[in-house]
Motif scaffolding. Structure first.
Motif, PDB file in Angstrom:
ATOM      1  N   VAL B 266       0.928  -1.236   0.142  1.00 15.67           N
ATOM      2  CA  VAL B 266      -0.024  -0.112   0.041  1.00 15.67           C
ATOM      3  C   VAL B 266       0.520   1.223   0.059  1.00 15.67           C
ATOM      4  O   VAL B 266       1.856   1.316   0.826  1.00 15.67           O
ATOM      5  CB  VAL B 266      -0.848   0.063   1.308  1.00 15.67           C
ATOM      6  N   PHE B 267       0.571   2.020  -0.819  1.00 12.18           N
ATOM      7  CA  PHE B 267       1.485   3.277  -1.070  1.00 12.18           C
ATOM      8  C   PHE B 267       0.693   4.648  -0.522  1.00 12.18           C
ATOM      9  O   PHE B 267      -0.429   4.560  -0.907  1.00 12.18           O
ATOM     10  CB  PHE B 267       1.860   3.549  -2.436  1.00 12.18           C
ATOM     11  N   PRO B 268       1.196   5.525  -0.013  1.00 16.39           N
ATOM     12  CA  PRO B 268       0.642   6.670   0.201  1.00 16.39           C
ATOM     13  C   PRO B 268       0.415   7.550  -0.935  1.00 16.39           C
ATOM     14  O   PRO B 268       0.851   7.298  -2.067  1.00 16.39           O
ATOM     15  CB  PRO B 268       1.719   7.556   1.105  1.00 16.39           C
ATOM     16  N   LYS B 269      -0.710   8.328  -0.905  1.00 10.41           N
ATOM     17  CA  LYS B 269      -1.216   9.182  -1.902  1.00 10.41           C
ATOM     18  C   LYS B 269      -0.301  10.071  -2.489  1.00 10.41           C
ATOM     19  O   LYS B 269       0.530  10.759  -1.775  1.00 10.41           O
ATOM     20  CB  LYS B 269      -2.687   9.904  -1.376  1.00 10.41           C
ATOM     21  N   ARG B 270      -0.129  10.059  -3.894  1.00 13.08           N
ATOM     22  CA  ARG B 270       0.733  10.940  -4.636  1.00 13.08           C
ATOM     23  C   ARG B 270       0.093  12.362  -4.543  1.00 13.08           C
ATOM     24  O   ARG B 270      -1.023  12.517  -4.695  1.00 13.08           O
ATOM     25  CB  ARG B 270       0.832  10.385  -6.002  1.00 13.08           C
ATOM     26  N   VAL B 271       1.189  13.155  -4.192  1.00 12.11           N
ATOM     27  CA  VAL B 271       0.673  14.652  -4.328  1.00 12.11           C
ATOM     28  C   VAL B 271       1.376  15.341  -5.501  1.00 12.11           C
ATOM     29  O   VAL B 271       2.569  15.127  -5.793  1.00 12.11           O
ATOM     30  CB  VAL B 271       0.975  15.414  -2.992  1.00 12.11           C
ATOM     31  N   GLU B 272       0.482  16.096  -6.297  1.00 11.29           N
ATOM     32  CA  GLU B 272       0.968  16.845  -7.507  1.00 11.29           C
ATOM     33  C   GLU B 272       2.442  17.577  -7.205  1.00 11.29           C
ATOM     34  O   GLU B 272       2.311  18.434  -6.346  1.00 11.29           O
ATOM     35  CB  GLU B 272      -0.017  17.639  -8.140  1.00 11.29           C
ATOM     36  N   PRO B 273       3.371  17.317  -8.139  1.00  6.22           N
ATOM     37  CA  PRO B 273       4.599  18.139  -7.744  1.00  6.22           C
ATOM     38  C   PRO B 273       4.355  19.508  -8.248  1.00  6.22           C
ATOM     39  O   PRO B 273       3.489  19.818  -8.670  1.00  6.22           O
ATOM     40  CB  PRO B 273       5.717  17.445  -8.518  1.00  6.22           C
ATOM     41  N   ARG B 299      10.272  20.616  -8.059  1.00  9.29           N
ATOM     42  CA  ARG B 299      10.094  20.642  -6.636  1.00  9.29           C
ATOM     43  C   ARG B 299       8.779  19.757  -6.402  1.00  9.29           C
ATOM     44  O   ARG B 299       7.982  19.468  -6.941  1.00  9.29           O
ATOM     45  CB  ARG B 299       9.740  22.109  -6.194  1.00  9.29           C
ATOM     46  N   GLY B 300       9.230  19.115  -5.141  1.00  8.52           N
ATOM     47  CA  GLY B 300       8.066  18.204  -4.867  1.00  8.52           C
ATOM     48  C   GLY B 300       7.669  16.954  -5.656  1.00  8.52           C
ATOM     49  O   GLY B 300       6.900  16.091  -5.661  1.00  8.52           O
ATOM     50  N   GLU B 301       8.858  16.595  -6.434  1.00  6.19           N
ATOM     51  CA  GLU B 301       8.554  15.433  -7.417  1.00  6.19           C
ATOM     52  C   GLU B 301       9.169  14.076  -6.794  1.00  6.19           C
ATOM     53  O   GLU B 301      10.561  14.360  -6.315  1.00  6.19           O
ATOM     54  CB  GLU B 301       8.999  15.801  -8.552  1.00  6.19           C
ATOM     55  N   ILE B 302       8.972  13.080  -7.022  1.00  6.82           N
ATOM     56  CA  ILE B 302       9.656  12.052  -6.763  1.00  6.82           C
ATOM     57  C   ILE B 302       9.900  11.391  -8.098  1.00  6.82           C
ATOM     58  O   ILE B 302       9.046  10.727  -8.843  1.00  6.82           O
ATOM     59  CB  ILE B 302       8.976  10.734  -5.760  1.00  6.82           C
ATOM     60  N   LEU B 462       8.014  14.611   2.659  1.00 10.14           N
ATOM     61  CA  LEU B 462       9.164  15.481   2.398  1.00 10.14           C
ATOM     62  C   LEU B 462       8.824  16.283   0.993  1.00 10.14           C
ATOM     63  O   LEU B 462       8.935  17.451   1.168  1.00 10.14           O
ATOM     64  CB  LEU B 462      10.499  14.893   2.133  1.00 10.14           C
ATOM     65  N   THR B 463       8.490  15.472   0.025  1.00 10.93           N
ATOM     66  CA  THR B 463       7.954  15.979  -1.148  1.00 10.93           C
ATOM     67  C   THR B 463       6.639  17.059  -1.163  1.00 10.93           C
ATOM     68  O   THR B 463       6.772  18.029  -1.518  1.00 10.93           O
ATOM     69  CB  THR B 463       7.836  14.967  -2.424  1.00 10.93           C
ATOM     70  N   ALA B 464       5.673  16.634  -0.311  1.00  8.56           N
ATOM     71  CA  ALA B 464       4.499  17.195  -0.407  1.00  8.56           C
ATOM     72  C   ALA B 464       4.476  18.496   0.520  1.00  8.56           C
ATOM     73  O   ALA B 464       4.021  19.727  -0.023  1.00  8.56           O
ATOM     74  CB  ALA B 464       3.232  16.368   0.045  1.00  8.56           C
ATOM     75  N   THR B 465       5.316  18.231   1.402  1.00  3.25           N
ATOM     76  CA  THR B 465       5.114  19.480   2.427  1.00  3.25           C
ATOM     77  C   THR B 465       6.307  20.478   2.432  1.00  3.25           C
ATOM     78  O   THR B 465       6.148  21.748   2.049  1.00  3.25           O
ATOM     79  CB  THR B 465       5.036  18.960   4.013  1.00  3.25           C
ATOM     80  N   ARG B 466       7.519  20.052   2.227  1.00  2.00           N
ATOM     81  CA  ARG B 466       8.665  20.744   2.084  1.00  2.00           C
ATOM     82  C   ARG B 466       9.275  21.076   0.754  1.00  2.00           C
ATOM     83  O   ARG B 466       9.889  21.966   0.426  1.00  2.00           O
ATOM     84  CB  ARG B 466       9.990  19.916   2.696  1.00  2.00           C
ATOM     85  N   GLY B 467       8.628  20.342  -0.439  1.00  2.00           N
ATOM     86  CA  GLY B 467       8.727  20.804  -1.725  1.00  2.00           C
ATOM     87  C   GLY B 467      10.132  19.976  -1.928  1.00  2.00           C
ATOM     88  O   GLY B 467      10.680  20.402  -2.974  1.00  2.00           O
ATOM     89  N   SER B 468      10.794  19.191  -1.127  1.00  2.00           N
ATOM     90  CA  SER B 468      11.839  18.433  -1.502  1.00  2.00           C
ATOM     91  C   SER B 468      11.858  17.712  -2.563  1.00  2.00           C
ATOM     92  O   SER B 468      10.639  17.167  -3.228  1.00  2.00           O
ATOM     93  CB  SER B 468      12.287  17.650  -0.539  1.00  2.00           C
ATOM     94  N   SER B 469      12.702  17.470  -3.538  1.00  2.00           N
ATOM     95  CA  SER B 469      12.948  16.667  -4.758  1.00  2.00           C
ATOM     96  C   SER B 469      13.597  15.228  -4.456  1.00  2.00           C
ATOM     97  O   SER B 469      14.594  15.219  -3.614  1.00  2.00           O
ATOM     98  CB  SER B 469      13.532  17.275  -5.893  1.00  2.00           C
TER      99      SER B 469
END
Lengths: 330, 516
Positions: B266-273, B299-302, B462-469
């Motif tokens: 099960v994976f967490p929901k993706r958030v749009e980068p 930013r915010g992308e995996i 990290l990607t969703a809230t901090r905008g990390s890549s």
């Protein structure tokens, strides 16, 4: 925070913190030291006489100073075989400068500079050329001795009239205690502080624990390595100054086999030859154990030849213990 | 006489279920378990006389384990190995060698400073009466074997002076000199160029047709199977999922067999980068390893990076982070060109690498949890080079709490923690250093399911809230598909494709990743 039994590997020492463990090791070494003292007192009441104790102390200081530098190098998983030769070169150079009438502060600075230069030389070989520390410093050991012999033309160099003025460093007393002991105490204090409380000290342990991980973690590994060889060189030339001051002569052979003494002291003191583990407190105790052992064997009237056999056996025992402990840990 | 023949026949019938004539090797219902892993589950496998049998499967499918059982390096927990219709009673390495089974590993086990002749006869040099080595005899023997095989290699050449292809030939000659009848080739194409491979194929064909030698050919590349093999076996998760003559299958079917599993994690929901480009890599090249790699990460992308072992996926991350030198190409962070030739410089612009092998490259195993977390940026917990214990302790305990690192104390050695908690220490180091471009290489390898889930949550957060890549290399396709916004597929050091994450399938990825 929840901790379950499952998270701790069976039979491991996970429950004991690093500090407690090194403390326990230190206590083990202290016991050895105390037992040796007891044996010495039992064997000869003259052990406790001030003169003898100060002698032992001076011995500890002389070998200890070099061993502190060696501790830094070994913590990075390196080795410095050139310390004895650096002592030789510095001894004759300092003696000749003093005899030529150069002022004492300048001689001291120049002598320390010689140690630093040798350290840089070793560091360049290890860092820039990527030579194994053992080989690089072996080369420096052989070359250094040759340089000392060449400069001095194979002869001991007298200080001449400067001997008296320079006597304080190695032969003087402060508050009834020989100056070299004070110097040693100061160096140990600084080294302890650096290793324990500074970012640089932390990086020394990091490089020795896992060089590749240190590099990937953004540590300037070349700078750390360069620094430890410079520290080792610097402390070697300081030792040379004390030698020269005390003996009032600069011998090109000064410091012969000193590297072996220093490595033995560091290893007996519990610093791992595999790097990243140990410290300067152990080195102090190691130096004391070696000096006491020699003192006891002397008090017993055992010949220097037999003493060597005993000393070699102790080194093997210490290293063997260390290797076995390491293997068990894996 | 008739009776004897009859009984022999019966015995033969009993020993082989398949009707194929002259099976030289049969592995029957092999099971091999390691602590925590069922490496081989009920694997059966046959090789016919003079046949070439291909074995294919993803990394960790069990191919190598099976070959190690065959060579005697591993003893199977269950099952038996049958050579020439006879069960091998004790399959030790020595016994398997004497039965004529030779395994040629990818990393050739040769003595580089010895000559070709010496390597061919390594361990069984012929002696003279005086007990010295009969050098003329050895050279003659080597020349004879090489000549018989038509190999153009001088017996006197030193191993470190000949090409990799020639070294493969030497290994084959060594096997033939030992009268090997079954030769296992472990991914030879990983180290050979195209023309060298063509030459190897000629040798395989000749040896199998004219000399009756059988081959087991392990590979990642489907194209080769169709070129050289008679039969193919597909392995997945320690099991044989298909075994068929090559003529009755096709590329698509083989790929389906290789991946065929459901997305069960099960994976967490993706958030749009976000739209801004954080990291841009242009024409990154490292001779012979990476070829003209270009991509960007917002930013915010995996961004997922996948490919087979040796495709250059790990090397891409290492090159960007400054861990390996690069020969050409450029990296931009937030639109500014940066020159990163050491990990230190990468760190300075916020690029952090979580290395593939946390034990040898990532962590300081014999140091404490706290040491491992703060080591990259000691400046943040010090004042003029002096570490302030109070600020270090509070930082470390905050990470232990937030990331739920299960450790008895901050001073505990990392070595004693479980894989998942070790990995969390590595990630905590990146976060402490404030890196906002995280290059994570196999972040969930050797990590239990619960910790995996926590690592997924963390990366998404990290990607969703901090905008990390995040650039994530993984050989587990489900996690790539479940987490990533886009997927970069690598093949042979090149970018084979960049796919949109949602909607991508394992089949799609594999078809780009394999050679066909």
């Amino acid at each position: 925070m929840e901790i379950t039994a499952r998270d701790v590997a069976p039979g491991s020492v996970a429950g004991i913190s690093r500090r407690m463990r090194s403390w326990a090791q230190g206590i083990g070494l202290l016991w050895v030291l105390l037992i040796l003292c007891g044996v010495a007192i039992y064997l000869s009441p003259s052990f406790l006489q001030t003169g003898n104790l100060l002698n032992v102390g001076r011995q500890v200081a002389l070998f200890g100073i070099v061993s502190v530098g060696m501790t830094f190098v070994i913590l990075t998983r390196g080795i410095d075989l050139s310390v004895g030769s650096i002592v030789g070169v510095t001894s004759v150079s300092a003696a000749m400068m003093l005899a030529a009438g150069v002022s004492i502060p300048i001689v001291v600075l120049a002598a320390l500079a010689i140690g630093v230069l040798f350290g840089i030389f070793n560091g360049v070989g290890v860092v820039v050329l990527g030579m194994p520390p053992f080989i690089m410093t072996l080369g420096t050991l052989v070359m250094g001795r040759g340089i000392a012999m060449t400069i001095a033309d194979g002869q001991p160099k007298s200080l001449g009239s400067a001997a008296d003025g320079f006597h304080f460093l190695g032969g003087g007393f402060l508050l009834g205690i020989p100056v070299p002991i004070w110097i040693f105490v100061a160096i140990v204090a600084v080294a302890y502080f650096v290793l324990r409380h500074t970012a640089f000290g932390r990086q020394v342990y990091a490089v020795g624990s896992n060089g590749e991980a240190a590099r990937l973690a953004g540590i300037n590994v070349p700078r750390v390595l360069m620094s430890v060889y410079v520290i080792s060189g610097l402390l070697s030339s300081l030792t040379a100054l004390i030698f020269v001051s005390r003996l009032t002569v600069g011998e090109p052979t000064a410091g012969t086999n000193l590297e072996l003494e220093a490595i033995s002291i560091v290893v007996i003191g519990g610093t791992s030859l595999f790097g990243g583990e140990g410290g300067v407190v152990g080195t102090v105790i190691g130096a004391a154990i070696i000096a006491l052992m020699a003192n006891i064997l002397n008090l017993l009237g055992i010949s220097p030849f037999t003493q060597q056999i005993v000393k070699g056996a102790i080194i093997l025992a210490a290293v063997g213990f260390e290797v076995m402990r390491h293997r068990k840990g894996r | 006489m008739t009776k004897a023949l009859f009984s022999l026949q019966r015995e033969n019938d009993f020993s082989k279920q398949t009707a194929a004539p002259a099976l030289v090797l049969e592995m029957r219902r092999i099971h091999k378990r390691f602590p925590g892993v069922n490496a081989l589950k009920d694997v059966s496998f046959t090789v016919s006389h003079g046949g070439v049998h291909g074995v294919i499967g993803e990394n960790g499918a069990g191919k190598s384990t099976l070959m190690r059982v065959l060579s005697g390096a591993y003893i199977a927990d269950e099952g038996e190995v049958v050579v020439d219709g006879k069960v091998v009673p004790s399959p030790t390495p020595d016994a398997m060698l004497r039965l004529g089974i030779a395994v040629i590993y990818q990393e050739l086990a040769q003595a580089p400073h010895l000559t070709v002749a010496e390597n061919i006869f390594l361990g069984r040099l012929t002696k003279t009466k005086l007990g010295t080595v009969d050098w003329p005899g050895v050279r003659e023997g080597a020349r004879e074997v090489l000549g018989r095989l038509g190999f153009d290699v001088s017996p006197e050449a030193r191993i470190d002076q000949i090409s990799v292809a020639q070294r493969q030939m030497v290994e084959i000659a060594k096997a033939i000199a030992r009268d090997a009848r079954i030769i296992v080739l472990d991914e030879p194409s990983a180290v050979l160029g195209d023309s060298e491979l063509a030459h190897l194929f000629n040798i395989i064909r000749r040896l199998s047709r004219e000399h009756g030698v059988s081959f087991i050919y392990i590979t990642h590349r489907l194209k080769e199977l169709f070129e050289i093999c008679d039969d193919v076996t597909v392995m997945r998760d320690g099991e044989v999922v298909a075994s068929t003559p090559i003529d009755s299958t096709n590329t698509g079917e083989l790929i389906r067999h290789m991946v065929g599993r459901e997305l069960k994690d099960v994976f967490p929901k993706r958030v749009e980068p976000r739209s801004e480009i954080r990291l841009r890599v242009s024409n990154l090249t490292r001779d012979g390893i990476l070829d003209n790699i270009s991509f960007d990460v917002r930013r915010g992308e995996i961004l997922g990076v996948c490919g087979l072992a040796g495709s250059g996926r790990t090397e891409v991350l290492r090159a960007i982070a400054g861990a390996d030198r690069i020969d050409a190409g450029s990296v931009e962070v937030d639109g500014k060109a940066v020159s990163i030739d050491t990990p230190q410089k990468g760190l300075a612009v916020g690029i952090g690498l979580l290395p593939e092998d946390r034990k040898t490259e990532g962590l300081f195993l014999d140091q404490s949890v706290g040491f491992n977390i703060t080591v990259s940026k000691l400046g943040l917990v010090s004042w003029r080079g002096l570490i302030r214990p109070s600020s270090e302790n509070s930082v470390v305990s905050r990470f232990i709490r937030q990331m739920r690192i299960k450790t008895p104390a901050a001073g505990t050695k990392v070595r004693t923690l479980s894989g998942g908690n070790q990995q969390k220490c590595g990630i905590a180091r990146q976060l402490h250093a404030g890196n906002e471009i995280l290059l994570v290489d196999e972040p969930t390898r050797g990590v239990d399911v619960a910790a995996k889930r926590e690592i997924y949550d963390l990366l998404v957060e990290l990607t969703a809230t901090r905008g990390s890549s995040v650039v994530m290399v993984s050989s587990e396709l489900p996690e790539i598909l479940g987490l990533c916004h886009r997927i970069l597929v690598m093949r042979q050091g090149c970018v084979a494709a960049i796919l949109e994450g949602p909607g991508a399938t394992e089949e799609q990825i594999m078809s780009h990743a394999v050679w066909h």
